[in-house]
Design a protein around this motif. Structure first.
Motif, short mmCIF file in Angstrom:
data_model
loop_
_atom_site.label_atom_id
_atom_site.label_comp_id
_atom_site.label_asym_id
_atom_site.label_seq_id
_atom_site.Cartn_x
_atom_site.Cartn_y
_atom_site.Cartn_z
N SER A 55 0.81 -1.22 0.00
CA SER A 55 0.00 0.00 0.00
C SER A 55 0.84 1.27 0.00
O SER A 55 0.34 2.35 -0.34
CB SER A 55 -0.93 0.02 1.21
N SER A 56 2.11 1.15 0.39
CA SER A 56 2.98 2.32 0.44
C SER A 56 4.29 2.04 -0.27
O SER A 56 4.82 0.94 -0.19
CB SER A 56 3.26 2.71 1.90
N THR A 57 4.79 3.07 -0.93
CA THR A 57 6.07 2.97 -1.62
C THR A 57 6.91 4.20 -1.32
O THR A 57 6.40 5.24 -0.90
CB THR A 57 5.89 2.85 -3.15
N TYR A 58 8.21 4.05 -1.55
CA TYR A 58 9.13 5.15 -1.31
C TYR A 58 10.28 5.03 -2.30
O TYR A 58 10.75 3.93 -2.55
CB TYR A 58 9.65 5.08 0.14
N TYR A 59 10.70 6.19 -2.87
CA TYR A 59 11.70 6.15 -3.94
C TYR A 59 12.85 7.11 -3.65
O TYR A 59 12.67 8.17 -3.04
CB TYR A 59 11.06 6.55 -5.26
N ALA A 60 14.00 6.75 -4.16
CA ALA A 60 15.10 7.70 -4.20
C ALA A 60 14.76 8.79 -5.20
O ALA A 60 14.08 8.53 -6.21
CB ALA A 60 16.39 6.99 -4.60
N SER A 61 15.23 9.97 -4.96
CA SER A 61 14.89 11.10 -5.83
C SER A 61 15.41 10.88 -7.26
O SER A 61 14.81 11.37 -8.21
CB SER A 61 15.47 12.39 -5.26
N SER A 62 16.49 10.12 -7.39
CA SER A 62 17.09 9.91 -8.70
C SER A 62 16.24 9.04 -9.61
O SER A 62 16.43 9.05 -10.83
CB SER A 62 18.48 9.28 -8.54
N VAL A 63 15.30 8.28 -9.05
CA VAL A 63 14.49 7.38 -9.86
C VAL A 63 13.00 7.70 -9.78
O VAL A 63 12.20 7.11 -10.53
CB VAL A 63 14.71 5.91 -9.46
N LYS A 64 12.61 8.59 -8.91
CA LYS A 64 11.20 8.90 -8.73
C LYS A 64 10.61 9.41 -10.03
O LYS A 64 11.18 10.28 -10.69
CB LYS A 64 11.02 9.94 -7.62
N GLY A 65 9.47 8.85 -10.41
CA GLY A 65 8.83 9.22 -11.67
C GLY A 65 9.25 8.35 -12.84
O GLY A 65 8.60 8.36 -13.89
#
Length: 122
Positions: A55-65
């Motif tokens: 239900s929740s995810t989290y990404y490094a800024s370098s790969v987000k999107g």
């Protein structure tokens, strides 16, 4: 928990690739999962994490999107969909399991897969 990563390969910049990490054991659904990567000569770095339920995810800024992490607890598998790949995404990608979410430190993760190599050519 034993983890087996797969799906790596050689692609061109701008291409997409999906990695999979298959887990053994009945407790997969009780673990949050993460993907990390390690480029030659660099330290292993956090890429993405997903909670035990998905239900929740989290990404490094370098790969987000560009990258999407998902999981199928019925299949004991976590995925990393990678799009708009760049040469700087070239690395060995590892999946890992942890009890708590979110965690970005490698030292927090209890179990690790063997890694799968992703090479992005320009």
């Amino acid at each position: 928990v034993q983890l087996q990563a797969s799906g790596g390969g050689l692609v061109q910049a701008g291409d997409s690739l999906r990695l999979a990490c298959a887990a053994s054991g009945r407790t997969f659904s009780s673990y949050a999962m993460g993907w990390f990567r390690q480029a030659p000569g660099k330290e292993r770095e956090f890429v993405a994490a997903i909670s035990s339920t998905g239900s929740s995810t989290y990404y490094a800024s370098s790969v987000k999107g560009r990258f999407t992490i998902s999981r199928d607890n019925a299949k004991n598998t976590v995925y990393l969909q990678m799009s708009s790949l760049k040469p700087e995404d070239t690395a060995v990608y590892y999946c890992a399991a942890v009890r708590m979410f979110p965690r970005i430190a490698t030292s927090s993760y209890e179990y690790w897969g063997q890694g799968t190599l992703v090479t992005v050519s320009s």
